[in-house]
Motif scaffolding. Structure first.
Motif, PDB file in Angstrom:
ATOM      1  N   CYS A  36       0.774  -1.296   0.293  1.00  0.00           N
ATOM      2  CA  CYS A  36       0.075   0.272  -0.159  1.00  0.00           C
ATOM      3  C   CYS A  36       0.740   0.781   0.116  1.00  0.00           C
ATOM      4  O   CYS A  36       2.018   1.406   0.517  1.00  0.00           O
ATOM      5  N   HIS A  58      -0.251  -4.750   5.762  1.00  0.00           N
ATOM      6  CA  HIS A  58      -1.944  -4.902   6.519  1.00  0.00           C
ATOM      7  C   HIS A  58      -3.210  -4.937   5.396  1.00  0.00           C
ATOM      8  O   HIS A  58      -4.357  -4.659   5.826  1.00  0.00           O
ATOM      9  N   GLU A  59      -2.532  -5.768   4.358  1.00  0.00           N
ATOM     10  CA  GLU A  59      -3.322  -5.708   3.139  1.00  0.00           C
ATOM     11  C   GLU A  59      -2.849  -7.654   3.226  1.00  0.00           C
ATOM     12  O   GLU A  59      -2.239  -7.739   2.286  1.00  0.00           O
ATOM     13  N   GLU A 144      -8.831  -4.598   1.269  1.00  0.00           N
ATOM     14  CA  GLU A 144      -8.930  -3.861   2.238  1.00  0.00           C
ATOM     15  C   GLU A 144      -9.074  -2.511   1.563  1.00  0.00           C
ATOM     16  O   GLU A 144      -9.701  -2.285   2.107  1.00  0.00           O
TER      17      GLU A 144
HETATM   18 ZN   LIG Z   1      -3.594   0.299   2.407  1.00  0.00          ZN
END
Ligand SMILES: [Zn+2]
Ligand SMILES: [Zn+2]
Length: 338
Positions: A36, A58-59, A144
């Motif tokens: 990201c 975080h994805e 996400e």
């Molecule tokens: Zn993200």
């Protein structure tokens, strides 16, 4: 286990580290982890909260490897899962009011603690969403960003609008444009200066204006009978683009700030007065948005697949990040395959 560890500014490396303790939590065998914009800012040493050494990401999607002692859950080892990476305090006013996604001390897996760019990740059971058994884990890694777009579009108050413009066609802007197009909107424009990204969207039937050869304000005003668009989605995070968004948007139009600006940015507030425009801030997603993003992704696999441009093993992590910051690869969403 093998992990891609961010050790210092512009450096990640593969390390063999002990599998983390998962007592009271759930161990996930990671399948895919997306990169990201915020991972890129961590990599560049520009993220205000991230501290090295850190496993970013975080994805991510994967399967349940083991359930820690004392965890009450319906999950079974082998279940396909995705992680809602938000960590909230539960005590601030935003949390108490049910708006945990704008928690005063909102933290994220992969930024404030280790995330998904490793063979295994340990997370709280409450963050895990079980996926349909036939869901491809590759596409699940894009849930996400899909949730971000769903949340943003839900913040818009107008219904059944006829015209919209998406500024910036990164993965988030492209997903937004795809969803707006599917909503049956009469006129949809997108603005993107990167010709590669513009072509990518044009192939999906989206009308893209490249500001390098066409003035987006003049073009959109002409095409809308001098009215401007009803909805503008800012997905570029570019200060130069921010100056034009009030011009492209019509009277009483809504401007959704989907991208995160890295610094305070100039905006024509006078235009907002005179045109009675609304400026809508938005940040990540609610738990419901995330749950609905699972369903959206499952039902629209081909559309979500359109935003994934590259898949790499984590062993090449340093090169992948270097290529992204050097603008060498013409990328949309890049995933690590574990
Ligand atoms: Zn993200
Ligand atoms: Zn809170």
């Amino acid at each position: 286990m093998k992990a891609l560890v961010w050790t210092q500014k512009e450096h990640v490396e593969i390390q063999d580290i002990p599998q983390p303790d998962y007592t009271g939590r759930v161990l996930i065998k990671v399948a895919y982890a997306g990169i990201c914009g915020s991972d890129v800012s961590v990599y560049m040493g520009k993220h205000p909260r991230a501290k090295a050494p850190l496993i970013m990401g975080h994805e991510f999607s994967g399967t349940v490897a083991a359930i820690g002692e004392g965890v009450k859950t319906d999950l079974q080892p082998g279940d396909k899962v995705v992680v809602d990476p938000l960590i909230f305090c539960g005590k601030c006013n935003a949390c108490l009011n049910g708006n945990t996604h704008v928690c005063r001390t909102l933290n994220l897996y992969g930024v404030d603690c280790d995330g998904g760019m490793a063979e295994y990740a340990v997370v709280d059971e409450s963050c895990i969403l079980k996926l349909p058994a036939d869901m491809p884990l590759k596409m699940a890694a894009v849930i996400e960003p899909v949730a971000v777009v769903i949340h943003g579009l839900r913040m818009i108050k107008k219904n059944f609008y006829a015209s919209a413009c998406v500024v910036g066609l990164g993965p988030m802007g492209l997903l937004t444009a795809i969803m707006l197009k599917d909503s049956g909107i009469n006129q949809l424009f997108a603005v993107e200066a990167n010709e590669n990204r513009a072509q990518y969207a044009r192939q999906l039937g989206i009308e893209v204006i490249n500001p390098k050869d066409t003035d987006p304000v003049a073009y959109i005003m002409e095409r809308t009978g001098n009215e401007g668009v009803e909805i503008l989605v800012e997905a570029s995070g570019s200060p130069a683009a921010a100056k034009t968004i009030t011009d492209i948007t019509g009277v009483r139009g809504e401007i959704l700030l989907l991208s995160v600006f890295k610094e305070p940015t100039a905006l024509d507030l006078r235009a907002i007065n005179f045109k009675e425009q609304s400026l809508i801030g938005c940040r990540v997603y609610t738990q419901l948005d995330f749950k609905d993003a699972v369903t959206y992704t499952y039902k629209n696999l081909d559309k979500v697949a359109a935003v994934v441009s590259h898949t790499h093993p984590i062993e090449g992590g340093q090169e992948v990040f270097q290529d992204i910051i050097g603008g060498k690869t013409e990328t949309m969403k890049v995933l690590f395959e574990l």
